[in-house]
Design an enzyme around this catalytic site. Structure first.
Site, PDB file in Angstrom:
ATOM      1  N   ASP A   1       0.747  -0.956   0.000  1.00  0.00           N
ATOM      2  CA  ASP A   1       0.000   0.000   0.000  1.00  0.00           C
ATOM      3  C   ASP A   1       0.916   1.173   0.000  1.00  0.00           C
ATOM      4  OD1 ASP A   1      -2.446   0.125   1.421  1.00  0.00           O
ATOM      5  OD2 ASP A   1      -2.638  -1.202   0.360  1.00  0.00           O
ATOM      6  N   THR A   2       1.343   2.055  -0.386  1.00  0.00           N
ATOM      7  CA  THR A   2       1.860   3.217  -1.119  1.00  0.00           C
ATOM      8  C   THR A   2       0.969   4.428  -0.874  1.00  0.00           C
ATOM      9  OG1 THR A   2       2.631   1.777  -2.879  1.00  0.00           O
ATOM     10  CG2 THR A   2       2.300   4.069  -3.464  1.00  0.00           C
TER      11      THR A   2
END
Length: 512
Positions: A331-332
């Site tokens: 997740d970024t």
């Protein structure tokens, strides 16, 4: 203006701007707060990339702040360990975290505030706590089981053995202490001090391969961005090991067609984009690696003659399965920030998957990324695991210039969907004349594999049926699979900032 996926983080960046900081200061303050309030997505145990338009230099700068594998990593070790592929989680999926070094380099070169000042918001939320947002609570809960399996993760990111609930106040005292150390001692304490020592000890306990030299030798690199012109707009991306060139290759394929005449959300336009994606991803999967190990020049992948060859490979009336790469010789979370001086920042940072490797160093609270999962164990592939080597990356901040002046900064979370969504936003802006918010909010496709393509439910039914007729296997896809994008556009006439924040997420754009 600052735009990000979390209002607390956006506000922290705006506060820095109001206190006299510039866009770099604001972007890093925002990213630091995001690492505290969205710990599943990013943090100081991950990597970062930045594109920065310097108003003073009237030039675009690009920073690769990604880490490398341990010196002891090798294909032979993987084979002896019985790996069928690189582990998705655990200590052997970890590469050296590059974000903190990248922060330091950006501030030293272009910031106006010391690191300690930039980190104040993140330190405050770690110490005093913050209310967990709904989407953050959902992703946290999805990782609950894996967090229980790691001592450091359970100590630092569970409350009485469970993930925090939406609205619950969460504090992270170990992270607060770590951030204070970095704020006062700088990046060296992370890479050459006792933080590095603690991470190496954690690795050793789990039979990992890290040594102090892996951290001491880490460096971020100023690099040359890669660029292509699309209908008079210059699109910029980071070079390998990111897959930013995929966006450029897709756009150059599309440029040979009258996309505007096809109409937004039409079957013709979506079919064309989906097929262009397949062609560009075939190149990504064949050629992408650490730039020091690339066997081709990126610019050759979307050179005019080759793009013509790519265009000739697909049919307008029939969906292809997977394309083979056209042979070629040898997740970024995302943050955008802009300031009154004319600086524009496109910044992205990530743990990769939710809570990265699932390994957390207990005393520091650092979630270690799992970027090493993206290495190959094919000895003939340039991305094959090896010592002190960067793996391929999905992180790709983007920037658009028009007539040499900054026009927009854009990016998103979402792994392999990032190039696809960037192309959809850019064509919405340039071909279909949408506002930045309309371009981000418009319904999306996400091609996954073969003829499978996810379509958001708001795409017209007539378009869905026509795509099915052409052989696309339409699937709904979960909301996460369509990414979460944010952008700042600069009005060419007035110079005003216009922010766009993805309604699929819980963020916002704020300016003054």
């Amino acid at each position: 203006m600052v735009v990000s996926s979390q209002p607390l983080a956006t506000l922290a960046g705006v506060r820095v701007l109001m206190e006299g900081g510039n866009a770099i200061d604001a972007a890093l303050s925002t990213a630091a707060v995001l690492g505290v309030v969205e710990p599943s997505s990013l943090g100081i145990g991950g990597d970062a990339f930045a594109l920065f338009y310097s108003a003073k230099d009237k030039a675009l700068k690009a920073l690769d702040a990604s880490g490398r594998s341990p010196y002891a990593a090798s294909l032979d070790f993987c084979r002896k360990s019985g790996f069928k592929g690189m582990p998705q989680r655990g200590i052997h999926s970890v590469t050296v975290p590059g974000a903190v070094h990248g922060w330091s380099m950006l501030l030293s070169a272009y910031g106006t505030m010391p690191l300690g000042k930039v980190l104040q918001g993140a330190i405050q939320y770690s110490e005093e706590g913050f209310p967990v947002a709904e989407l953050t609570a959902e992703s946290w809960h999805e990782s609950e089981a894996s967090l229980k399996d790691d001592e450091g993760a359970a100590i630092n990111y569970l409350v009485n053995g469970r993930a925090p609930k939406a609205g619950e106040i969460f504090k992270n005292p170990h992270m607060a202490k770590t951030l204070r150390r970095i704020a006062t001692e700088g990046a060296d304490v992370f890479y050459k001090g006792d933080i590095a020592e603690k991470i190496v000890r954690c690795s050793e306990k789990k039979r990992g391969l890290f040594a102090l030299k892996d951290f001491a030798d880490h460096r971020s690199d100023w690099v040359e961005s890669v660029t292509a012109n699309y209908r008079g707009y210059d699109i910029y991306e980071l070079p390998p090991a990111t897959h930013g060139f995929v966006t450029l290759e897709m756009l150059k394929i599309l440029e040979g067609f009258d996309v505007k005449a096809m109409g937004a959300q039409s079957a013709d336009a979506l079919h064309l984009m989906i097929e262009a994606k397949k062609l560009a991803f075939a190149d990504r999967d064949r050629y992408l690696a650490d730039r020091d190990h690339m066997k081709v020049r990126v610019s050759d992948l979307f050179a005019p003659k080759r793009v013509e060859a790519l265009r000739s490979r697909f049919r307008s009336d029939q969906a292809a399965g997977e394309f083979e790469a056209v042979p070629l010789a040898a997740d970024t979370e995302y943050v955008a920030a802009a300031d009154s001086e004319g600086n524009l920042v496109s910044f992205i940072q990530s743990n990769f998957m939710g809570f990265g490797s699932g390994v957390v160093e207990p005393e520091t609270g650092i979630v270690l990324q799992n970027r090493g999962h993206l290495f190959s164990i094919d000895e003939n592939h340039p991305n094959c695991i090896g010592p002190h080597k960067r793996c391929v990356h999905t992180l790709m901040p983007g920037m658009i210039l028009k007539d040499g002046k900054p026009f927009a900064a854009l990016g998103l979370k979402g792994g392999h969907v990032q190039p696809q969504v960037q192309v959809q936003i850019i064509t919405n802006l340039i071909d279909f004349g949408m506002t930045i918010q309309e371009a981000i909010a418009a319904p999306r496709f996400n091609h996954t594999e073969g003829v499978k393509v996810g379509l958001e439910s708001s795409i017209p039914e007539a378009t869905v049926q026509e795509l099915k007729r052409r052989g696309h296997q339409v699937v709904s896809g979960n909301p996460e699979s369509f990414g979460g994008a944010h952008a700042i556009m600069i009005q060419p006439e007035s110079g005003a900032f216009v922010g766009g924040s993805d309604p699929r997420k819980g963020g916002c754009a704020l300016g003054f």
